[in-house]
Design an enzyme around this catalytic site. Structure first.
Site, PDB file in Angstrom:
ATOM      1  N   CYS A   2      30.342  -1.023 -94.364  1.00 45.70           N
ATOM      2  CA  CYS A   2      29.137  -1.217 -95.187  1.00 45.70           C
ATOM      3  C   CYS A   2      29.353  -0.544 -96.539  1.00 45.70           C
ATOM      4  CB  CYS A   2      27.934  -0.571 -94.505  1.00 45.70           C
ATOM      5  SG  CYS A   2      27.672  -1.173 -92.845  1.00 45.70           S
ATOM      6  N   ARG A  27      34.181  -5.316-100.334  1.00 45.99           N
ATOM      7  CA  ARG A  27      34.380  -4.699 -99.024  1.00 45.99           C
ATOM      8  C   ARG A  27      34.031  -5.648 -97.888  1.00 45.99           C
ATOM      9  NH1 ARG A  27      33.857   1.162 -99.354  1.00 45.99           N
ATOM     10  NH2 ARG A  27      32.656   1.287 -97.451  1.00 45.99           N
ATOM     11  N   TRP A  76      28.107  -4.523 -93.118  1.00 41.29           N
ATOM     12  CA  TRP A  76      29.157  -5.160 -92.324  1.00 41.29           C
ATOM     13  C   TRP A  76      28.757  -4.862 -90.873  1.00 41.29           C
ATOM     14  CZ3 TRP A  76      33.359  -8.270 -92.390  1.00 41.29           C
ATOM     15  CH2 TRP A  76      34.218  -8.221 -91.308  1.00 41.29           C
ATOM     16  N   GLY A 103      28.856   3.331 -90.907  1.00 45.38           N
ATOM     17  CA  GLY A 103      29.535   4.035 -89.823  1.00 45.38           C
ATOM     18  C   GLY A 103      29.029   3.540 -88.473  1.00 45.38           C
ATOM     19  N   HIS A 508      72.091 -17.057 -76.185  1.00 45.33           N
ATOM     20  CA  HIS A 508      71.645 -18.445 -75.950  1.00 45.33           C
ATOM     21  C   HIS A 508      71.418 -19.196 -77.249  1.00 45.33           C
ATOM     22  CE1 HIS A 508      71.259 -17.375 -71.735  1.00 45.33           C
ATOM     23  NE2 HIS A 508      70.697 -16.256 -72.157  1.00 45.33           N
TER      24      HIS A 508
END
Ligand code: AGP
Length: 614
Positions: A2, A27, A76, A103, A508
């Site tokens: 955030c 952000r 966010w 947070g 291989h």
């Protein structure tokens, strides 16, 4: 993450808040809001959407006399889907306080229950809202704003950057920091707070940084800093010399490098609320991952694309080594067009940073139609894949801006480590060994130191090889997916053709490629025992054909030191943590090679951050 902006002073408060929010848009966020005083009341305006939508809403409501102090926030989402109600700021019951927060409040669940039992009414599904009701509750008990604020902070567990205003105390903005950054901007007769420097640059370059566990009280003419016990703290201001572009990257030249260095913090946030060292407990039950959901699972499908697919391949080694449940890992674009054998006893796990990848979403829908249980590991709360899952385990990596995925990958692997240990506890009643959980908790600080140290070594090696045309990456067992991921990182940002291969496959085919100008990156960890020895033999095969070797190997490996042209030592750790330790130098190697080749590191050609089309 955030974004927060706060202002107290004589300027028009709304233009300051909106300009600060615009500077924080990089952000990544899903909603935005502001709070300010108006005629003795607190006025909150907030929306799900962009800052532009917020501006529109402000102009439509035309506040008559907005005044500071004011706070702004871009959200966010970590707890509570993106919505108008969940956007910040948040009120207390009496609308006398307002808070913004960046947070994760680890113990919000218990605090919310306690406050509701004391009559507090909540309007959102966020963890943040407990902060403002907690302060209100202490004020209801007769404490003044400052003591109430300190008292509330002492009840919080987890990460926070907080701004809080009160209509009874318009002369202050209360600020606190723990694990989430807060920067104080100093002006003449005005002061600011923000999550990050770019938001302050239009107004001041003179800043103070708060440390974890500190509180600041901002008024127009002064800033006071205290520790949580109320002891005054002296902090000298610094003058920022960055321009805006570098400030948005936190002083890093690219978002990709910033996000590689953010991996320890992303791990810290992803661990929050899920690991309790005292009880030696790992817990996902609060996120809906209950024993009942899992107990009849007979097979697991992990389906994803790109880097997320590599995290799924790591998970196969973790889960089958520890839980004896068969795991199939599929590229989503393959899974959805084959006839996977799925029934109600299948657990389908979608892994997606964006939560919007078309092929992965289609795979999820196919599995759901076939009756599977649907779990997803996503980084974007409320994304389509998350919404269509029964259970979602979020990586708390914060927005990943750079197209190449790094911190999302590391936190996806971490979620699978926790998932494995959690299932071991649920079904084998095995509480993880204390030293492994201690190592898990210490991972962020260990990786922070390791990233800095290994970066300088990798930078030197990149200078030697950045003109190569091809590169082979070899790994075995749990490091085979890391060889794939290292090759993907190199090809997608430096455009060098790089191929990840199981080291045991050399004979291989790939061994035909070895030449003097064709370097081979080899991953080998002593923790894997015989696997390490086998990889050493593969290295000797390469060397005997004069192929150069760039070794990313256990730091105490004398054999590889002798055999390799370049050697990067990796500290010894637990088997489950190997992918995280070994991917970091490969991310840095790809980054430095791309920079030396003048590539567009954050936006590589032809690539999109989220592939929402087939
Ligand atoms: C990773 O560096 C790439 N950008 C890409 O492979 C990515 O991992 C893939 O597109 C999957 O994206 P998702 O995790 O958002 O589903």
């Amino acid at each position: 993450m955030c974004g927060i902006i706060g202002y107290i002073g004589e300027r028009q408060v709304l233009p300051v808040l909106l300009e600060g929010l615009r500077r924080l848009e990089y952000r990544g966020y899903d909603s935005a809001g502001v709070v300010f005083l108006e005629d003795g009341k607190i006025n909150i305006i907030k929306v799900k959407g962009r800052v532009f939508d917020l501006e529109e809403k402000i102009f439509s409501e035309l506040p008559k006399n907005p005044k500071s102090p004011g706070l702004g926030h871009t959200r966010w989402a970590t707890h509570g889907e993106p919505s108008d109600e969940n956007a910040h700021p948040h009120f207390d019951c009496k609308e006398m306080l307002a808070v913004v927060h960046n947070g994760i409040i680890e113990n919000y669940y218990e605090l919310k229950k306690e406050l509701q039992e004391r009559g507090h009414k909540f309007n959102s599904a966020t963890d943040t809202e407990v902060i403002v009701h907690l302060v209100e509750d202490f004020i209801n008990q007769g404490l003044d704003l400052k003591i109430a604020f300190f008292s509330a902070l002492k009840r919080l567990k987890g990460a926070y950057a907080i701004g809080l205003i009160s209509k009874e105390n318009p002369e202050f903005i209360m600020v606190a920091r723990n694990l989430s950054p807060v920067v104080i901007g100093l002006g003449e007769g005005e002061n600011f707070l923000a999550s990050d420097i770019p938001a302050l640059l239009p107004f001041t370059k003179k800043v103070l940084f708060l440390n974890d566990g500190e509180v600041a009280i901002l008024s127009k003419d002064k800033v006071e800093i205290f520790d949580l016990e109320g002891n005054r703290v002296k902090r000298d201001p610094v003058i920022i010399t960055w321009d805006l572009a570098s400030a948005e990257k936190g002083g890093f030249p690219h978002f990709l490098l910033k996000e590689i260095y953010e991996q320890p913090e992303a791990i810290k946030h992803t661990l929050l609320g899920r690991v309790d060292l005292d009880k030696r407990d790992i817990d996902f039950s609060k996120e809906g991952l209950e024993k009942e959901f899992l107990e009849d699972v007979e097979k697991i499908f992990i389906v994803a694309c790109g880097t997320s697919y590599h995290a799924g391949l790591v998970a196969k080694y973790l889960i089958e080594n520890n839980l004896k449940i068969p795991v199939e890992v599929d590229l989503a674009s393959e899974f959805r067009y084959r006839s996977p054998l799925i029934n109600s006893k299948t657990l389908f796990i979608a892994v997606s940073q964006s939560g919007e990848t078309a092929d992965t979403l289609a795979g999820l829908r196919l599995a759901k139609k076939m009756g599977a249980k649907i779990l997803s590991i996503c980084n974007v709360l409320g994304s389509t894949i998350a919404r269509e899952s029964e259970v979602v385990l979020y990586t708390q990596a914060g927005p990943e801006i750079s197209v190449a995925s790094t911190k999302a990958f590391v936190t996806q692997v971490l979620i699978f480590i926790l998932f494995t240990l959690y299932l071991k506890k649920l079904f084998y009643k095995e509480n993880e060994k204390r030293e492994k959980l201690e190592a898990l908790i210490k991972l962020p600080s260990v990786l922070e130191k390791f990233t800095k140290e290994v970066h300088s070594e990798v930078k030197k090696i990149a200078k030697k090889w950045y003109n190569v045309g091809n590169c082979l990456y070899l790994g075995r067992n749990i490091l085979y997916p890391i060889a794939l991921e290292g090759a993907l990182k190199l090809k997608e940002i430096s455009y060098i053709h790089a191929e990840g291969y199981a080291a045991g496959e050399m004979k291989h085919g790939p061994i035909a490629l070895i030449e003097e100008d064709f370097p081979t990156v080899i991953l080998a960890a002593k923790e894997t025992g015989i696997i390490y020895e086998k990889t050493l033999s593969n290295a000797e095969e390469v060397k005997s054909r004069r192929g150069p070797i760039i070794a990313f190997v256990s730091e105490n490996s004398e054999e590889f030191k002798k055999l390799s042209d370049d050697f990067v030592g990796i500290p010894l750790t637990f088997y489950e943590f190997l992918p995280i330790f070994y991917v970091i130098p490969l991310q840095l190697f790809a980054y430095e090679m791309a920079v030396l080749r003048g590539c567009d590191v954050d936006k590589p050609r032809n690539l999109a951050k989220s592939v929402t089309v087939e």
